[in-house]
Scaffold this active site. Structure first.
Site, PDB file in Angstrom:
ATOM      1  N   GLU A  15      -6.665 -53.245 -22.629  1.00 33.79           N
ATOM      2  CA  GLU A  15      -7.360 -54.334 -21.946  1.00 33.79           C
ATOM      3  C   GLU A  15      -7.218 -55.670 -22.665  1.00 33.79           C
ATOM      4  O   GLU A  15      -7.427 -56.727 -22.066  1.00 33.79           O
ATOM      5  CB  GLU A  15      -8.835 -53.987 -21.764  1.00 33.79           C
ATOM      6  CG  GLU A  15      -9.554 -54.784 -20.690  1.00 33.79           C
ATOM      7  CD  GLU A  15      -9.001 -54.535 -19.284  1.00 33.79           C
ATOM      8  OE1 GLU A  15      -9.214 -55.400 -18.411  1.00 33.79           O
ATOM      9  OE2 GLU A  15      -8.332 -53.493 -19.067  1.00 33.79           O
TER      10      GLU A  15
ATOM     11  N   GLU B 102     -17.589 -56.792 -20.350  1.00 36.09           N
ATOM     12  CA  GLU B 102     -17.523 -56.778 -18.878  1.00 36.09           C
ATOM     13  C   GLU B 102     -16.265 -56.058 -18.403  1.00 36.09           C
ATOM     14  O   GLU B 102     -16.308 -55.197 -17.513  1.00 36.09           O
ATOM     15  CB  GLU B 102     -17.561 -58.210 -18.358  1.00 36.09           C
ATOM     16  CG  GLU B 102     -17.364 -58.334 -16.863  1.00 36.09           C
ATOM     17  CD  GLU B 102     -16.590 -59.576 -16.469  1.00 36.09           C
ATOM     18  OE1 GLU B 102     -15.651 -59.444 -15.645  1.00 36.09           O
ATOM     19  OE2 GLU B 102     -16.894 -60.666 -16.978  1.00 36.09           O
ATOM     20  N   HIS B 103     -15.128 -56.390 -18.998  1.00 40.13           N
ATOM     21  CA  HIS B 103     -13.866 -55.733 -18.621  1.00 40.13           C
ATOM     22  C   HIS B 103     -13.916 -54.238 -18.901  1.00 40.13           C
ATOM     23  O   HIS B 103     -13.481 -53.424 -18.085  1.00 40.13           O
ATOM     24  CB  HIS B 103     -12.703 -56.352 -19.405  1.00 40.13           C
ATOM     25  CG  HIS B 103     -12.122 -57.568 -18.774  1.00 40.13           C
ATOM     26  ND1 HIS B 103     -10.835 -57.632 -18.297  1.00 40.13           N
ATOM     27  CD2 HIS B 103     -12.650 -58.804 -18.534  1.00 40.13           C
ATOM     28  CE1 HIS B 103     -10.588 -58.834 -17.795  1.00 40.13           C
ATOM     29  NE2 HIS B 103     -11.685 -59.572 -17.945  1.00 40.13           N
TER      30      HIS B 103
END
Length: 971
Positions: free
Chosen positions: A183, A106-107
């Site tokens: 991330e 998702e990120h």
């Protein structure tokens, strides 16, 4: 971007409960449950049980590649649409060495796709006027990952761009290794930001409520050891396996024509193809555990103690009429319990607890939990357990009463009828979330009118004996249950053993309990014939179709009739006295008084009776005490205006304080004081606020002041706020008739008279207000706070810069700093979150306060304690650089686009219009902000913004820094 964390049920409870009712009824001994334990008595519904109908406005479709789409036209707010891409895969689909990858994917979809490498996804959204977080977001759960965009419909080029981003998300994510590395830290900081009491309690509870399930082993945030090391190709492998067209649904809700949007969906997604072989999706079931378990959740930060009985049972999915009847009957039982408990508490019949209620919550995918809870008074967990188990036993023996059922039926049907009437005024995002929910489980989507009619049908076919039978077969004969105690770790020795709990149950089962007596009645709020009407002495036209009335008692009424299709009407009363008008001793007490009065009912109506009255009149009410003002806000329907005016009149003239409600509120205040000692985050928040003031009012109410307060002093304090109607302005917004509003204003508002009783000399020493306003005294020196008390490996950093202005605030300067903050926030997101991987989010506020003529800049973020100093230094460098650089024309254009869109949305909703008018009045004592805000924003220039920001930031500011760090020994 976020995970939807496993719900921490312990955080969902209030010290009180929800509804309330009662009267006697004797129930025959419950029959032995059938083999299908948990099945309600549904003979009236079982003969024919067809599938439930979809809302006729919902359009369902499927592309040739297997991708589903759902479209729901909704014209409120006008010109807005929600696009959601739903991936039917979440953390349950992860393998053991992939825990957290669904959320990682998702990120990564915001960190590079074929057409939008690196951070260009977010940058592209911002270029078309969409704000990351507010307009663009995503979440991951056990079973799905959803990407959300809310945007205007008027710009087809912007829609084309957004649809192309969705196409990239669905099939062209890149998973660049450098982006993956950056991330990791963001996800770890998201995990870290949620550490604390709620997380710890929730983790302990999950071990029982999700015992033996895959859900327990697949917490959505994942395993941080895996997150720190998982390679990019393994993350991409999950994406390739599950991000397949036949595993996706595209949802559209808003001001759209399905015939126009369907071709766009086809154009965007029709050529999306599988990248790997299609994998069957395993359905992971929750195992039944048909036995009692006992658990104690002890923590040094728990400020209140409670006893809970949790039942687990297989979830019923609402596909047929029979399913609907089953679920409705569960809800009836829980609502009846809550009604009874609140009524008993407010009548002083349960003095040994602070509150009791029951809620239902989904566990995993196919299980439901029912949570009965009692909050202990004076930390006596044994008494809390006894009270709760006694009341459950009383219902076992006698059931609920006919009057309880009659009041519940009347109240709940009124709520559902109101929802059906206002179907077109539903919140678009909440509606989209409901559609996503039915999409996940392949369920029908009911129209509000259908839900109302079906519920009425179920209610009409049920009698009390069936309801009381269901109490036994649906709930009390469930054997999959957990007895839970939540206590402060200092009181661990007071926790009950399994044998003690079992003995309490046996004891109350054999006690000579009496049937519950219920005396709640359906009464009017007030008698209009008893009022002496006043007059409208002046009527004037204001700008933007507003009319102002001056009443004979000095009050003003501003009427804003709207023409768009919104049946809701909003009415607010704004007084010119607030907490700052009171003495130091009463500054906190008047806020507490308002809360207690709001919970005590009105006139002859108890809290329970008032809730029923509100439901039947499609109305609600809320009162607030601000620093300089007090407000009464009511909302209802355009065809039931009179009840709204009656509510306002009663809130001025017929208030009271229920002594039992006061006792509950008092101990809640004591728990808040305990939290300042036990909870480092609460203590840090309070000290961070206090450090800028040399004023005892910036602190909290001490126990000595709390002990002095009585129901009489609380009522007197509250009455002082509403003693003089001449100090109030009333505003009403909605599709209303001015003549009708004028008549109601004369009857209910002009009849309000100044209340001299609020200055009763017997209590004047405790309630005498100070006038005029006395501002909080500031510390005129730099101050730093360092608190080494956190129980988790977590750091919180905040910085406040402030100074008093040399000239009054203008709205142009205020808007200039809001625009500057928009650009600064982006810089901090890029530098601290994305490049440094140091924080999940950085919040900033840059403002000018017209009420105090004060400049304020505040920045806050949480992070790894080992990195806080470097990140804090870097964040301040970013602020300095942005002040020197200023805002660019492109950034200003983006800001204008976003703000003007937000204002346009607000001005097409009655409640939002009133909120804008109220903000304008509270800020400037006129409606200039509401009337001129678009013009002010349009007139902003780069030169003005940069001049104002450099002037304020380069001024000699007082600096207040606050750092929360772990205590010694916390890793």
């Amino acid at each position: 971007m976020s995970v939807i964390w496993q719900k921490n049920i312990t955080a969902l409870y209030l010290s009180g409960c929800m509804l309330g009712l009662s009267t006697p009824a004797v129930m025959a001994q419950a029959p032995t449950p059938s083999a299908l334990t948990g099945s309600p008595s549904t003979d009236a519904f079982a003969a024919v049980s067809p599938l439930l109908p979809d809302d006729s406005k919902l359009v369902r479709g499927k592309l040739a590649n297997g991708m589903d789409y759902l479209i729901y036209p909704l014209s409120n707010p006008k010109g807005q649409v929600n696009f959601w891409l739903q991936i039917h895969a979440g953390s349950l689909q992860e393998e053991e060495d992939q825990r957290g990858i669904a959320h990682f994917v998702e990120h990564m979809l915001f960190n590079g796709t074929k057409d939008y490498p690196a951070n260009q996804v977010i940058e592209t959204f911002e270029k078309v006027g969409l704000k990351f977080g507010a307009d663009v977001n995503a979440y991951t759960t056990y079973h799905e990952t959803v990407f959300q965009v809310n945007m205007p419909t008027k710009n087809q080029a912007a829609i084309d761009t957004v649809m192309n981003i969705f196409k990239n998300w669905a099939g062209s994510a890149t998973f660049d290794k450098h982006e993956v590395e950056d991330e990791r830290g963001v996800i770890i900081e998201e995990w870290r930001s949620n550490q604390g009491l709620k997380w710890r309690n929730g983790q302990k509870q999950r071990a029982y409520t999700l015992e033996g399930s895959r859900h327990f082993a697949r917490e959505t945030i994942g395993d941080m050891a895996i997150i720190r090391s998982v390679p990019a190709d393994k993350i991409k492998a999950y994406y390739d396996k599950w991000y397949q067209p036949q595993n996706m649904t595209f949802i559209v809700t808003g001001d759209v024509n399905p015939d126009e949007i369907i071709p766009q969906i086809n154009k965007t997604f029709a050529d999306l193809a599988n990248r790997t072989a299609v994998q069957p999706k395993v359905e992971y079931k929750m195992p039944a555990i048909p036995q009692s378990r006992f658990t104690v959740i002890a923590d040094s930060e728990n400020s209140s103690n409670s006893f809970m009985l949790i039942y687990r049972y297989p979830k019923i999915f609402m596909r047929s009429h029979e399913d609907f009847a089953h679920i409705t009957q569960y809800n009836i039982l829980l609502q009846l319990f809550n009604q009874r408990m609140q009524n008993k508490i407010q009548n002083g019949e349960l003095p040994d607890i602070l509150g009791s209620m029951v809620i239902s919550s989904q566990l995993g995918e196919d299980y439901q939990g029912i949570y009965f809870r009692a909050t202990a008074k004076n930390d006596d967990i044994g008494r809390a357990a006894t009270v709760l188990l006694t009341e459950l036993a009383r219902i076992d023996r006698y059931g609920f009463t006919q009057n309880e059922w009659a009041l519940l039926k009347r109240t709940q049907l009124a709520h559902l009828e109101n929802a059906a009437i206002n179907a077109d005024s539903r919140d678009a995002r909440m509606l989209t979330a409901r559609i996503a929910d039915v999409s996940s489980y392949h369920l029908p989507f009911l129209a509000p009118q259908t839900r109302y009619e079906l519920t009425k049908s179920v209610y009409d076919q049920l009698d009390l004996s069936q309801i009381n039978h269901n109490w036994q077969t649906l709930i009390r004969h469930l054997d999959d249950k957990i007895y839970e105690q939540i206590i402060n770790s200092k009181l661990t020795e007071n926790a009950l053993s399994a044998d003690q709990i079992t003995n309490i149950e046996k004891q109350v089962a054999h006690e000579p309990l009496k049937p519950y007596q219920f005396d709640v009645k359906d009464k009017p709020l007030l008698d209009p014939s008893e009022l002496t009407e006043g007059d409208v002495t002046r009527q004037a036209s204001l700008t933007d179709n507003m009319t102002e009335l001056t009443l004979s008692n000095g009050a003003k009424v501003i009427i804003y009739p709207t023409q768009f299709d919104d049946k809701k009407v909003s009415l607010v009363a704004i007084g010119d006295q607030g907490a700052l008008n009171f003495t130091d001793q009463n500054y906190h007490a008047v806020k507490l008084a308002n809360s207690v009065v709001n919970s005590s009912g009105l006139g002859d109506l108890s809290t329970t009776e008032l809730k029923s009255w509100l439901a039947n009149n499609f109305a609600n009410i809320n009162t607030a005490v601000l620093e300089r003002n007090a407000t009464i806000s009511v909302m209802g329907n355009q065809d039931k205006l009179e009840p709204l005016f009656q509510l306002i009149h009663a809130r001025f003239t017929r208030t009271k304080v229920n002594p039992e409600i006061w006792q509950v509120a008092k101990q809640a205040q004591e728990h808040d004081l305990d939290a300042l000692d036990n909870q480092p985050k609460s203590k840090f928040k309070q000290l961070s606020y206090q450090m800028r003031f040399d004023d005892e009012r910036a602190g909290v109410m001490n126990r000595a002041t709390l002990e002095q307060l009585t129901p009489n002093t609380l009522l007197a304090l509250d009455k002082q706020l509403f003693a003089n109607p001449a100090n109030f302005t009333f505003m009403i917004v909605g599709n209303v008739n001015i003549d009708e509003v004028k008549q109601l204003s004369e009857r209910y508002l002009a009849s309000l008279m100044a209340d001299k009783s609020s200055h009763d000399s017997k209590i004047a020493s405790l309630t005498e207000p100070a006038s005029p306003i006395v501002e909080l005294k500031r510390h005129n020196q730099d101050t730093a706070l360092l608190l080494n008390e956190e129980n988790e490996p977590y750091a919180q950093v905040s910085l406040l810069l402030t100074h008093r202005l040399d000239q009054p605030v203008t709205e142009q300067d205020r808007q200039a700093l809001l625009a500057f903050n928009f650009a600064l926030n982006r810089d901090l997101r890029v530098e601290i979150r994305e490049k440094s991987s140091g924080a999940y989010s950085v919040s900033t506020i840059t403002s000018l306060n017209p009420l105090t003529d004060e400049f304020t800049f505040k920045m806050a973020f949480s992070c790894d304690p080992k990195r806080y100093q470097a990140l804090f230094t870097r964040a301040q460098e970013v602020v300095k650089q942005r002040v020197e650089k200023g805002i660019t024309q492109a950034e200003l254009d983006e800001y204008k686009q976003m703000q003007l869109r937000a204002i346009a949305v607000q001005k097409n909703n009655n409640a939002q219009i009133l909120r804008l008018m109220l903000t304008s009045y509270l800020t400037y004592h006129n409606l200039s902000l509401y009337n001129d805000i678009e013009q002010t924003i349009n007139h902003l220039t780069v030169e003005v913004i940069n001049h104002v920001s450099q002037r304020e930031f380069n001024h000699t500011n007082y600096r207040y820094s606050a750092i929360l760090l772990p205590k010694k020994g916390v890793e």
